[in-house]
Design a protein around this motif. Structure first.
Motif, PDB file in Angstrom:
ATOM      1  N   GLN A 144       0.733  -1.326   0.089  1.00  0.00           N
ATOM      2  CA  GLN A 144       0.008  -0.037  -0.142  1.00  0.00           C
ATOM      3  C   GLN A 144       0.484   1.249  -0.013  1.00  0.00           C
ATOM      4  OE1 GLN A 144      -0.767  -2.531   2.712  1.00  0.00           O
ATOM      5  NE2 GLN A 144      -2.004  -3.473   0.972  1.00  0.00           N
ATOM      6  N   VAL A 152       0.957   5.488   0.180  1.00  0.00           N
ATOM      7  CA  VAL A 152       0.283   6.499   0.670  1.00  0.00           C
ATOM      8  C   VAL A 152       1.121   7.851   0.291  1.00  0.00           C
ATOM      9  CG1 VAL A 152      -1.080   7.812   2.515  1.00  0.00           C
ATOM     10  CG2 VAL A 152      -0.945   5.306   2.443  1.00  0.00           C
ATOM     11  N   SER A 154       1.726  11.961   0.157  1.00  0.00           N
ATOM     12  CA  SER A 154       0.945  13.196   1.067  1.00  0.00           C
ATOM     13  C   SER A 154       2.125  14.274   0.841  1.00  0.00           C
ATOM     14  CB  SER A 154       1.160  12.885   2.382  1.00  0.00           C
ATOM     15  OG  SER A 154       2.524  12.625   2.878  1.00  0.00           O
ATOM     16  N   CYS A 191       6.050   9.774   0.249  1.00  0.00           N
ATOM     17  CA  CYS A 191       5.484   8.335  -0.029  1.00  0.00           C
ATOM     18  C   CYS A 191       5.564   7.340   1.007  1.00  0.00           C
ATOM     19  CB  CYS A 191       5.477   7.831  -1.397  1.00  0.00           C
ATOM     20  SG  CYS A 191       5.051   6.225  -1.863  1.00  0.00           S
ATOM     21  N   TYR A 205       2.411  10.465  -7.863  1.00  0.00           N
ATOM     22  CA  TYR A 205       2.489   8.964  -7.340  1.00  0.00           C
ATOM     23  C   TYR A 205       3.712   8.553  -7.120  1.00  0.00           C
ATOM     24  CZ  TYR A 205      -2.265   9.314  -9.318  1.00  0.00           C
ATOM     25  OH  TYR A 205      -3.854   9.521  -9.918  1.00  0.00           O
ATOM     26  N   TRP A 258      -1.553   1.586  -7.768  1.00  0.00           N
ATOM     27  CA  TRP A 258      -1.332   2.966  -7.284  1.00  0.00           C
ATOM     28  C   TRP A 258      -1.841   3.293  -6.045  1.00  0.00           C
ATOM     29  CZ3 TRP A 258       2.459   5.048 -10.012  1.00  0.00           C
ATOM     30  CH2 TRP A 258       2.611   4.604 -11.499  1.00  0.00           C
ATOM     31  N   GLY A 259      -1.302   4.301  -5.526  1.00  0.00           N
ATOM     32  CA  GLY A 259      -2.132   4.824  -4.329  1.00  0.00           C
ATOM     33  C   GLY A 259      -2.810   5.920  -4.801  1.00  0.00           C
ATOM     34  N   GLN A 260      -3.248   6.768  -4.037  1.00  0.00           N
ATOM     35  CA  GLN A 260      -4.387   7.837  -4.252  1.00  0.00           C
ATOM     36  C   GLN A 260      -3.775   9.009  -5.005  1.00  0.00           C
ATOM     37  OE1 GLN A 260      -2.876   7.508  -1.204  1.00  0.00           O
ATOM     38  NE2 GLN A 260      -2.631   9.934  -0.699  1.00  0.00           N
ATOM     39  N   THR A 270      -1.012  12.528  -4.710  1.00  0.00           N
ATOM     40  CA  THR A 270      -1.059  13.847  -4.100  1.00  0.00           C
ATOM     41  C   THR A 270      -1.025  14.892  -4.958  1.00  0.00           C
ATOM     42  OG1 THR A 270      -0.209  15.104  -2.122  1.00  0.00           O
ATOM     43  CG2 THR A 270       1.364  14.002  -3.528  1.00  0.00           C
ATOM     44  N   GLN A 271      -1.986  15.774  -5.146  1.00  0.00           N
ATOM     45  CA  GLN A 271      -2.190  16.753  -5.895  1.00  0.00           C
ATOM     46  C   GLN A 271      -1.298  18.083  -5.898  1.00  0.00           C
ATOM     47  OE1 GLN A 271      -4.676  17.394  -8.839  1.00  0.00           O
ATOM     48  NE2 GLN A 271      -3.269  18.886  -9.177  1.00  0.00           N
TER      49      GLN A 271
END
Length: 120
Positions: A3, A5, A7, A22, A95, A110-112, A114-115
């Protein structure tokens, strides 16, 4: 299963800096080459940087050279992307992923992301 993540993204003015992170769980990253990718609206996801397991060998896309620095902390199972001198064209979702081969093929789901938004 790994997983990922991401940020640390946000809104920044052109010329500013951001550091995105990440964090991984489910597998130790220390054995893998890791990469940062980005996907801008209407465009394909592209690799921007990669670093080998020890952090001694790095790759940067032409668009990132001289401005972005990728690093890793294997003890924290985390990779980072320091982005300086940001430009509006750096706006994208960022990502991370493990990568394989000289074409940096992603290894895991892929994770979510970060924009990152860079205003002019």
């Amino acid at each position: 299963q790994v997983q990922l993540v991401e940020s640390g993204g946000g809104l920044v003015q052109a010329g500013g800096s951001l550091r995105v992170s990440c964090a991984a769980s489910g597998r130790a990253l220390r054995s893998y080459t890791m990469g940062w990718f980005r996907q801008a609206p209407g465009k394909e996801r592209e690799v921007v940087a990669a670093v080998n397991w020890s952090g001694t060998t790095t790759y940067y896309a032409d668009s990132a050279k001289g401005r972005f620095t990728m690093s890793r902390d294997n003890a924290k199972n985390t990779v980072y992307l320091q982005m300086n001198s940001l430009k509006p064209e750096d706006t994208a979702v960022y990502y991370c992923n493990g990568v394989l081969g000289s074409d940096y093929r992603p290894m895991w789901s892929w994770g979510q992301g970060t924009q990152v938004t860079v205003s002019s």
